[in-house]
Design an enzyme around this catalytic site. Structure first.
Site, PDB file in Angstrom:
ATOM      1  N   GLU A 181      79.324 -22.182 -37.884  1.00 47.90           N
ATOM      2  CA  GLU A 181      79.708 -23.730 -37.454  1.00 47.90           C
ATOM      3  C   GLU A 181      79.972 -23.633 -35.959  1.00 47.90           C
ATOM      4  O   GLU A 181      80.552 -22.695 -35.428  1.00 47.90           O
ATOM      5  CB  GLU A 181      80.656 -24.623 -38.033  1.00 47.90           C
ATOM      6  CG  GLU A 181      81.960 -23.651 -38.335  1.00 47.90           C
ATOM      7  CD  GLU A 181      83.234 -24.092 -37.690  1.00 47.90           C
ATOM      8  OE1 GLU A 181      82.945 -24.512 -36.493  1.00 47.90           O
ATOM      9  OE2 GLU A 181      84.434 -23.770 -37.997  1.00 47.90           O
ATOM     10  N   ARG A 241      90.988 -21.269 -42.044  1.00 42.13           N
ATOM     11  CA  ARG A 241      90.164 -21.503 -42.997  1.00 42.13           C
ATOM     12  C   ARG A 241      88.822 -22.221 -42.229  1.00 42.13           C
ATOM     13  O   ARG A 241      88.520 -23.234 -42.760  1.00 42.13           O
ATOM     14  CB  ARG A 241      90.452 -22.253 -43.863  1.00 42.13           C
ATOM     15  CG  ARG A 241      91.543 -21.622 -44.815  1.00 42.13           C
ATOM     16  CD  ARG A 241      92.065 -22.059 -45.979  1.00 42.13           C
ATOM     17  NE  ARG A 241      91.069 -21.861 -47.153  1.00 42.13           N
ATOM     18  CZ  ARG A 241      90.696 -20.850 -47.871  1.00 42.13           C
ATOM     19  NH1 ARG A 241      91.593 -19.662 -47.444  1.00 42.13           N
ATOM     20  NH2 ARG A 241      89.882 -20.663 -48.639  1.00 42.13           N
ATOM     21  N   CYS A 299      78.092 -16.871 -33.943  1.00 40.59           N
ATOM     22  CA  CYS A 299      77.872 -15.244 -33.992  1.00 40.59           C
ATOM     23  C   CYS A 299      79.184 -14.509 -33.597  1.00 40.59           C
ATOM     24  O   CYS A 299      79.473 -13.501 -34.335  1.00 40.59           O
ATOM     25  CB  CYS A 299      76.527 -14.866 -33.671  1.00 40.59           C
ATOM     26  SG  CYS A 299      76.571 -15.037 -31.621  1.00 40.59           S
ATOM     27  N   HIS A 326      73.410 -13.076 -28.631  1.00 37.38           N
ATOM     28  CA  HIS A 326      73.757 -12.704 -30.118  1.00 37.38           C
ATOM     29  C   HIS A 326      74.536 -11.594 -30.334  1.00 37.38           C
ATOM     30  O   HIS A 326      74.111 -10.436 -29.814  1.00 37.38           O
ATOM     31  CB  HIS A 326      72.782 -12.856 -30.820  1.00 37.38           C
ATOM     32  CG  HIS A 326      72.950 -12.776 -32.143  1.00 37.38           C
ATOM     33  ND1 HIS A 326      73.634 -13.641 -33.022  1.00 37.38           N
ATOM     34  CD2 HIS A 326      72.471 -12.042 -33.271  1.00 37.38           C
ATOM     35  CE1 HIS A 326      73.529 -13.415 -34.353  1.00 37.38           C
ATOM     36  NE2 HIS A 326      72.883 -12.138 -34.563  1.00 37.38           N
ATOM     37  N   ASP A 341      74.749  -8.958 -40.455  1.00 32.20           N
ATOM     38  CA  ASP A 341      74.574 -10.126 -39.437  1.00 32.20           C
ATOM     39  C   ASP A 341      75.154 -11.184 -40.388  1.00 32.20           C
ATOM     40  O   ASP A 341      74.100 -11.864 -40.993  1.00 32.20           O
ATOM     41  CB  ASP A 341      73.301 -10.309 -39.021  1.00 32.20           C
ATOM     42  CG  ASP A 341      73.325 -11.220 -37.819  1.00 32.20           C
ATOM     43  OD1 ASP A 341      74.434 -11.960 -37.496  1.00 32.20           O
ATOM     44  OD2 ASP A 341      72.426 -11.444 -37.053  1.00 32.20           O
TER      45      ASP A 341
END
Length: 260
Positions: A40, A65, A70, A108, A124
């Site tokens: 997210e 939580r 990435c 990334h 990943d």
């Protein structure tokens, strides 16, 4: 991470402490993470800072939580794996867009993980819809995974193209990096109008053999290639969906922030 923090992280993803840092254990942890912690970018649109330290990332995933993108997810997962005895090396990659163009350096973050039984794996859990299990880093043939068919292809310069179902996903640089090296990339993706993360909302997780994704007020469930789309009508429905499907409790509905 000390023993208490490691155990809390394992409880967060519903995984048992492995007896040894083996390839099998890595696969179980990888899948458990994908099924428990969403991909997210809500922090970008809620005005929350993103601090690239292992302590801050683990706290966000475990204590708050939440999920992340990435840098956050693979950064936190790397800290967990290191605490469990795996040999972990962060790697940078440049992501291909829909037209096949490469993004910025440090676009990334992925992980090269060496296991006690001699394996090398590309782990990943921070690319969204990617492989469910780690990919064999030295394998150049097709690798079948619940998330698709993957392949690592060497370039003339020694980098690796990571392909999913024949389509390039990102170009991986094999040189070792540190978490701090990705500070510029993370800043770009949470501030630049050119970044897709500033232009859209996404929250996505694997649920059994399905994937559930909430983008703005559009809730999509994908199973066996079939998509079911539901448009949520109110802020209350959106907040309820975040909690029900992703375990995220929010005080207000995230909205795409205007580019500055």
């Amino acid at each position: 991470m000390d023993t208490e923090q490691t155990d809390a992280y394992l409880r967060r993803i519903g995984a048992a402490r492995p007896a040894a840092p083996t390839a099998r254990a890595l696969g179980e942890l990888h899948l458990a993470h994908l099924r428990s912690v969403p991909f997210e970018n809500l922090s970008v649109h809620l005005g929350e800072e993103i601090e690239l330290t292992a302590e801050a990332l683990v706290a966000k995933v475990v204590r708050e939580r939440r999920g992340g993108f990435c840098y956050e997810l693979n950064g936190a997962f790397g800290a967990l794996l290191t605490a469990l005895g795996f040999d972990v090396t962060p790697l940078q990659a440049r992501v291909y867009d829909e037209k096949g163009r490469l993004g910025i350096p440090f676009d990334h973050l992925a992980l090269l993980v060496r296991t006690q039984d001699g394996g090398q794996w590309l782990a990943d859990i921070g690319f969204g819809a990617q492989s469910h299990l780690p990919l064999a880093y030295g394998e150049r043939g097709e690798q079948t995974d619940p998330g698709g068919t993957f392949r690592l292809v060497e370039s003339a310069e020694g980098d690796l193209d990571v392909l999913k179902d024949g389509k390039p996903q990102y170009l991986l640089d094999p040189r070792p990096r540190t978490l701090a090296d990705f500070t510029g990339g993370a800043w770009y993706h949470r501030t630049s109008p050119a970044s897709h993360f500033t232009r859209s909302l996404v929250c996505s997780i694997i649920d059994g053999d399905s994937r559930i994704t909430l983008s703005g007020r559009t809730l999509t469930t994908t199973r066996d290639g079939e998509r079911t789309v539901t448009e949520l009508a109110s802020e209350a429905e959106v907040l309820a969906a975040y909690e029900r499907y992703f375990g995220i409790r929010l005080e207000r509905e995230p909205r795409v922030r205007a580019s500055r």
